[in-house]
Design a protein around this motif. Structure first.
Motif, mmCIF file in Angstrom:
data_model
loop_
_atom_site.group_PDB
_atom_site.id
_atom_site.type_symbol
_atom_site.label_atom_id
_atom_site.label_comp_id
_atom_site.label_asym_id
_atom_site.label_seq_id
_atom_site.Cartn_x
_atom_site.Cartn_y
_atom_site.Cartn_z
ATOM 1 N N LEU A 70 -31.522 -30.821 40.035
ATOM 2 C CA LEU A 70 -32.586 -31.127 39.079
ATOM 3 C C LEU A 70 -32.365 -30.423 37.735
ATOM 4 O O LEU A 70 -32.561 -31.019 36.669
ATOM 5 N N VAL B 66 -37.783 -35.834 34.953
ATOM 6 C CA VAL B 66 -36.723 -35.647 35.950
ATOM 7 C C VAL B 66 -37.324 -35.587 37.351
ATOM 8 O O VAL B 66 -36.808 -36.184 38.304
ATOM 9 N N LYS C 84 -28.545 -32.550 31.391
ATOM 10 C CA LYS C 84 -27.923 -33.798 30.974
ATOM 11 C C LYS C 84 -28.808 -34.517 29.941
ATOM 12 O O LYS C 84 -28.324 -34.971 28.904
ATOM 13 N N ASN D 251 -36.514 -38.396 40.458
ATOM 14 C CA ASN D 251 -35.631 -37.915 41.526
ATOM 15 C C ASN D 251 -36.425 -37.480 42.759
ATOM 16 O O ASN D 251 -36.316 -36.313 43.192
ATOM 17 N N GLN E 212 -29.919 -32.332 35.873
ATOM 18 C CA GLN E 212 -30.442 -33.548 35.255
ATOM 19 C C GLN E 212 -31.144 -33.250 33.932
ATOM 20 O O GLN E 212 -31.006 -33.999 32.972
#
Ligand code: ADP
Ligand code: MG
Ligand code: ZN
Length: 484
Positions: A456, A434, A462, A438, A459
């Motif tokens: 973050l 991640v 997810k 990003n 993410q």
């Protein structure tokens, strides 16, 4: 100020509560609801000659209990009287009721309207028998060619609870009725099934000029059986009486009836007074002497009542609002207590009950009384969140699964592989991915925008379908980001 606002409403309610005994008040016939017409009758409750009443002791027990729950004084001496009148649903030509020596007197019920507490006085509560029911061949009595009588209801044990004329707004009346029913339900006096006619309200209402000390002339509208019709009926009567008074006419003291379809009250008959009924002591039933011991015995069976329960819940740190919602029905209150035995964070429990579980029940037209998720299952689920085994988000999915399958939460979590990922090595890998994909958020964070970390974390959640332990993810991210 509109002219109607110059008037203040005064309202007192007589409530008939059908008490939850197995048999009728003066005979052995069953009280079960919904049976074939005239199948629950005997010579006694049909009023045939030569029969004698025998008092059902359980009805007296329940009346005492109701009186105690309403802070009443319980009579040491109480008796039955005959209230004489003719109507086809009353085959004896008199109703066995109580006149001057009711079983309960001088009580009160506390209501709370928009945070304002107020005591509504209970004048008295007395025992009586119900009458039968007219069954019309057409829609109404006036449009029918014939009517029959179903006497199943004749002799059902009623408690008539009379309030003082203490209510001043429609909201106060509804709060009183809701509170009264709640207390009756908690104390087990009645099943309180309004739609089955287990509770009926007679609404007495009058108007007076604001500031005036004297009461105006009242009307009494009989036999309402829902809060919404009480509300509509009151609003209609206030309007009607205000218009009469404004145009210089008088309100006639009378008995009225509520037409639910048209939303109006209609005159039924001029008000009868006690002498019209030629009350006299019932010669076939001895007076009842109630000693302290009897009262104490009933007191010992009294469960926690809604007001005490709300106070207890607030003492656990819940808001007044939460306490009110959680005690709305006895079933919900019991559910809360049963779950609390296994999971001690009251606020979290309250939130789940009032939020996700209530929503599930509502969409399925269910209630806490028949919740497919048992209190123990909810407690286990919340314990699993508390221990970090699953996230709150996953728990919502698991709750739905419990609801639909009845399976225990641990089993669902295992079967569906929903357990929270708290393994650092496993998470570390995802965190690194991640971070590398990003760069913008990473540089934002390092430039001082501390809330960039939220994105973050999101993410990582997810990437793990919500299963990562959010606390751990936060920690790992912070460690990583401060190193780079
Ligand atoms: P009754 O037995 O003839 O119906 P009660 O005096 O026992 O008459 O009162 C019945 C109900 O009417 C009670 O609930 C009482 O609080 C209420 N009530 C009495 N006077 C008024 C009034 N002026 N306005 C509104 N309600 C009233
Ligand atoms: Mg009355
Ligand atoms: Zn009978």
């Amino acid at each position: 100020m509109s002219y109607r606002e110059q008037y203040e409403m005064v309202c007192g309610v007589e409530t008939h509560v059908e008490m939850a005994t197995k048999t009728k008040i003066f005979c052995g016939c069953s009280t079960e609801f919904g049976q074939g017409q005239n199948t629950q009758v005997c010579p006694g409750c049909l009023g045939l000659p030569g029969t004698l009443p025998v008092l059902n002791r359980e009805a007296v027990n329940l009346a005492i209990k109701a009186g105690l729950a309403l802070n009443c004084k319980i009579a040491e001496f109480t008796k039955f009287d005959r209230k004489n009148y003719f109507y086809p649903d009353l085959s004896k030509n008199y109703q066995t009721s109580q006149f001057d020596r009711p079983i309960c007197e001088n009580g009160w019920l506390e209501i709370n309207v928009a945070g304002e507490k107020k005591r509504i006085g209970i004048t008295r509560a007395h025992m009586e028998e119900d009458a039968g029911k007219l069954v019309h061949s057409g829609e109404t009595i006036t449009t029918s060619n014939s009517s029959g009588v179903d006497y199943n209801r004749a002799g059902m044990p009623l408690l008539e609870i009379v309030s003082e004329p203490d209510m001043r707004t429609v909201d106060e009346v509804v709060a009183y009725l809701e509170g009264l029913i709640q207390v009756m339900e908690y104390a087990g006096i009645s099943d309180c099934k309004l739609e089955q006619g287990s509770v009926r309200f007679d609404i007495n209402v009058s108007l007076r000029k604001r500031g005036s000390k004297e009461f105006g002339t009242r009307t009494e509208t009989k036999n309402l059986n829902s809060f919404s019709s009480v509300r509509r009926c009151l609003e209609y009567e206030i309007e009607r009486q205000a218009e009469l008074l404004e145009s210089g006419e008088e309100v006639i003291q009378e008995t009225r009836t509520w037409d639910e379809g048209k939303g109006v009250t209609l005159s039924l008959r001029s008000k009868e007074d006690a002498p019209d009924y030629r009350y006299f002591p019932e010669p076939n039933l001895p007076p009842i002497l109630i000693d302290k011991e009897w009262v104490e015995k009933i007191k010992a069976t009294m469960p926690e009542l809604p007001m005490a329960k709300r106070e207890r819940l607030e003492s656990l740190g819940l808001s007044e609002y939460d306490a009110v919602v959680l005690t709305a029905t006895k079933a919900m209150g019991d559910y809360f207590d049963q779950a609390l035995e296994k999971f001690d964070d009251a606020k979290t429990l309250a939130n789940w009950m009032m939020g996700d579980l209530s929503a599930l029940l509502k969409t399925n037209l269910c209630s806490f009384a028949d919740s497919p998720v048992a209190p123990q299952q909810l407690a286990t689920l919340l314990t699993l969140i508390q221990k970090g085994n699953i996230s709150g988000k996953i728990a919502k999915t698991v709750l739905e699964e419990i609801y639909n399958t009845g399976k225990n939460p641990e089993i669902i979590i295992k079967e569906k592989g929903l357990a929270q990922i708290s393994d650092e090595c496993q998470l570390e890998k995802i965190v690194l991915e991640v971070i590398s994909s990003n760069p913008k958020s990473v540089s934002d964070y390092q430039a001082g925008k501390k809330n960039a970390i939220g994105f973050l974390v999101g993410q990582v959640m997810k990437a793990t379908k919500g299963q990562a332990n959010p606390g751990l993810v936060n920690k790992l991210l912070k460690e990583r980001l401060s190193k780079e």
